[in-house]
Motif scaffolding. Structure first.
Motif, PDB file in Angstrom:
ATOM      1  N   GLU A  14      72.243  24.681 159.221  1.00 30.10           N
ATOM      2  CA  GLU A  14      72.150  25.282 157.718  1.00 30.10           C
ATOM      3  C   GLU A  14      73.610  25.176 157.137  1.00 30.10           C
ATOM      4  O   GLU A  14      74.473  25.951 157.633  1.00 30.10           O
ATOM      5  N   GLU A  46      83.175  29.884 158.913  1.00 29.45           N
ATOM      6  CA  GLU A  46      83.403  29.065 157.586  1.00 29.45           C
ATOM      7  C   GLU A  46      84.157  27.799 157.988  1.00 29.45           C
ATOM      8  O   GLU A  46      84.093  26.887 157.592  1.00 29.45           O
ATOM      9  N   LYS A  49      82.656  24.846 159.772  1.00 26.10           N
ATOM     10  CA  LYS A  49      81.591  24.397 158.876  1.00 26.10           C
ATOM     11  C   LYS A  49      82.589  23.188 158.062  1.00 26.10           C
ATOM     12  O   LYS A  49      81.962  22.124 157.675  1.00 26.10           O
ATOM     13  N   TYR A 108      76.520  30.938 167.430  1.00 27.08           N
ATOM     14  CA  TYR A 108      75.971  30.170 166.436  1.00 27.08           C
ATOM     15  C   TYR A 108      75.741  28.659 166.908  1.00 27.08           C
ATOM     16  O   TYR A 108      76.528  28.315 167.807  1.00 27.08           O
ATOM     17  N   CYS A 110      74.494  24.527 165.531  1.00 24.77           N
ATOM     18  CA  CYS A 110      73.795  23.825 164.482  1.00 24.77           C
ATOM     19  C   CYS A 110      74.053  22.252 164.956  1.00 24.77           C
ATOM     20  O   CYS A 110      74.792  21.992 166.237  1.00 24.77           O
ATOM     21  N   GLU A 281      75.315  33.272 156.873  1.00 23.75           N
ATOM     22  CA  GLU A 281      75.301  31.847 156.487  1.00 23.75           C
ATOM     23  C   GLU A 281      75.143  31.929 155.200  1.00 23.75           C
ATOM     24  O   GLU A 281      74.040  32.301 154.719  1.00 23.75           O
TER      25      GLU A 281
END
Length: 282
Positions: A14, A46, A49, A108, A110, A281
């Motif tokens: 996400e 952050e 990402k 986390y 992803c 998130e």
């Protein structure tokens, strides 16, 4: 230093853009207040990402500028920033096992990156393993650990049959690697970084004292994408009699032979709930 997917649950991805700051004084003040309230683990999230936002590719690596950005955030992190203290049960050795169990705290994950913490009691070992196609950041939060790492040797030919202890091993079973690190590291050291082809892509961690290491992998292990975790046995260069391989005698201690192995039976990594500052998130 990540281990294969069985050590932590896979999470759905996400991604979202960071909020944009306008030039208005009011918004600037609000932004500054938000930044002051932001936990370091949120800042790490952050930053990850942004750093790992590029499109997937073979052995993709973030730019040097982005690598330094992420490293700077990790360098500032301390145990309290992730809710850890050295007196927690994760870091105690029990007499029940010959090899201490390691605890993994999942932060986390992803498709682009993963964040997690390995908690090792004294003498805990994460065996020699690789990180195919990954860029990996490892920050020792506290304690001391011995790190031995290798990169594949690309400048030494090896195309003949190999013998060790009078038992023939096919050249396809072993591969020559060069030692990248073989030293003790403490929590005062900078974040270590390994890359798909250098920096010590294959490494083994041994806890000298109880220690915790925060790992960021980009991208994470993925069997479906061909990023499998492979374990290795390492043999000193001098243990092999090899035809067609030339290494100066004074450099032989900096090389070793690696052979793939099954996941070690005595490796025990148990998952535990991360209880530090929440990652939001947004």
């Amino acid at each position: 230093m990540g281990i294969e997917t069985t050590l932590a649950d896979r999470k759905a991805k996400e991604f979202c853009e960071l909020p944009k700051v306008t030039n208005s004084n009011s918004n600037t003040r609000k932004s500054r207040r938000r930044q002051k309230k932001m936990s370091l683990v949120q800042k790490l999230f952050e930053t990850c990402k942004e750093v790992f936002s590029f499109e997937d590719g073979v052995d993709s690596v973030p730019s040097n500028e982005n690598i330094q950005r992420l490293r700077s955030v990790l360098d500032d992190m301390k145990p309290v920033d992730v809710g850890l203290t050295p007196d927690m049960p994760y870091f105690r050795t029990t007499a029940a096992r010959r090899t201490p169990a390691i605890t993994y705290l999942h932060l986390y994950e992803c498709e682009k990156f993963s964040m997690g913490i390995f908690c090792l009691p004294p003498s805990g070992v994460i065996p020699l393993h690789n990180h195919p196609g990954m860029t990996v950041f490892s920050k020792i939060l506290f304690g001391k650990m011995h790190i031995k790492s290798y990169d594949w040797a690309v400048d030494v030919p090896c195309n003949a049959s190999t013998h060790v202890n009078s038992t023939q091993i096919s050249s396809s079973d072993v591969r020559l690697a060069k030692v990248k690190a073989d030293s003790d590291f403490t929590a005062s050291c900078k974040t270590s970084i390994l890359y798909p082809a250098d920096g010590g892509n294959m490494h083994c961690f041994t806890a000298v004292t109880a220690c915790a290491v925060l790992d960021v992998l980009g991208p994470p292990y993925s069997d479906s994408d061909g990023r499998h975790c492979t374990y290795y046995l390492d043999y000193p260069f001098s243990k092999f009699s090899v035809d067609g391989v030339t290494v100066p005698e004074e450099e032989r201690e900096t090389y070793a032979w690696l052979k793939e192995r099954e996941k070690p039976e005595d490796l025990a990594v148990v998952g535990a709930v991360y209880r530090g500052p929440k990652i939001v998130e947004r």
